[in-house]
Design a protein around this motif. Structure first.
Motif, short mmCIF file in Angstrom:
data_model
loop_
_atom_site.label_atom_id
_atom_site.label_comp_id
_atom_site.label_asym_id
_atom_site.label_seq_id
_atom_site.Cartn_x
_atom_site.Cartn_y
_atom_site.Cartn_z
N MET A 39 -1.65 11.51 1.46
CA MET A 39 -1.47 10.06 0.95
C MET A 39 -0.33 10.02 -0.14
N SER A 42 4.96 4.60 -0.62
CA SER A 42 6.01 4.61 0.36
C SER A 42 7.23 5.35 -0.09
N GLU A 167 -0.91 7.62 10.55
CA GLU A 167 -1.52 6.28 10.25
C GLU A 167 -2.32 5.65 11.50
N HIS A 200 -2.69 5.40 4.55
CA HIS A 200 -2.78 4.71 3.19
C HIS A 200 -4.23 4.10 2.85
#
Ligand code: ADP
Ligand code: ADP
Length: 232
Positions: A39, A42, A167, A200
């Motif tokens: 994690m 960005s 993701e 995320h």
């Protein structure tokens, strides 16, 4: 010897005044038969870490090991082979071939490598992922959750030392996302695979055995036995 690890992994893109230090001395472990989440905000270096361990990108300095093999010591040809046969990749967009059935999508990595499926392993993967009655379908005939499971089966079919999921729940509603996470867990718990996931989503990360937090190209924290509340 499965799993993967990095030691002091540094990746610099470009040079001179415009150089970007995407990773700066990252030492992390993806232990065999564990589910590890990555994690971070960005630009933290999550994709770069995944790409360097998967052999899609090369380190500027530091070391990367997949199983017992150090990637830095490999020829281009050996690296290509490692990428194809010893690492599995699952993308958010599934990247299934529309013209092929689910069955042919799943065995594609073996076809490309000129290998025959290990039938016992193939059938076990299909069974554990609950894809038995979907094998004749084309990708367009699959739900999002089914397509993601086909993509996972394709990543597992070579019995890689590590599978990266980028993701994996990003495009899915929460119910389908939970289902896909349950199948990633089964890949670890029932098939003994090593899985790493960039996410995320704290709920997704909480299904992992450990979470690596990256910030500005460095390891900010490693949390074992995460919960969604602690990840947030
Ligand atoms: P994340 O996946 O956490 O969003 P990335 O690994 O994609 O982070 O990016 C880390 C840093 O490296 C960012 O500053 C990004 O702009 C930069 N970067 C990534 N790929 C490249 C590239 N091919 N060329 C130049 N800079 C890049
Ligand atoms: P368990 O009781 O599930 O075995 P422990 O608390 O004893 O868990 O240890 C946590 C495990 O998590 C260790 O075996 C460690 O190797 C593993 N682990 C998982 N992911 C990571 C990671 N990214 N970095 C370091 N250790 C990790």
């Amino acid at each position: 010897e499965g799993g993967a690890r990095t030691v002091g992994l540094t990746k610099v893109y470009g040079s001179g005044g415009t150089a970007v230090r995407a990773l700066d001395g990252v030492t992390v472990e993806f232990p065999a038969e564990r589910f590890t989440a990555i994690m971070g905000p960005s630009g933290a270096g999550k994709s770069t870490l995944m790409h360097c361990v998967a052999g899609l990108d090369t380190a500027t300095s530091g070391r990367v090991f997949v199983g017992g093999t150090e990637l830095g010591g490999l020829s281009d040809r050996a690296l290509t082979r490692l990428r194809r046969e010893r690492v599995g990749l699952v993308f958010q967009a599934f990247n299934l071939v529309p013209a092929l059935s689910a069955a042919d999508n799943i065995t594609l990595p073996l076809t490309l490598a000129g290998r025959r499926p290990d039938r016992e392993w193939h059938d076990l993967v299909v069974r554990v992922l609950g894809l038995g009655n979907r094998l004749r379908h084309r990708p367009a005939q699959l739900s999002g959750g089914q397509a993601q499971r086909v993509a996972l089966a394709r990543a597992l079919v070579t019995r890689p030392e590590i599978v990266f999921a980028d993701e994996p729940t990003g495009n899915l509603d929460s119910r389908t996302g939970a289902e896909v996470l349950a199948f990633l867990r089964r890949a670890v718990d029932d098939l003994g695979q090593t899985v790493a996931m960039v996410t995320h989503d704290p709920v997704a990360a909480a299904r992992a055995d450990a979470v690596i937090f990256l910030a500005d190209g460095r390891v900010a924290d490693v949390m074992r036995h995460p919960t969604a509340a602690r990840v947030l």
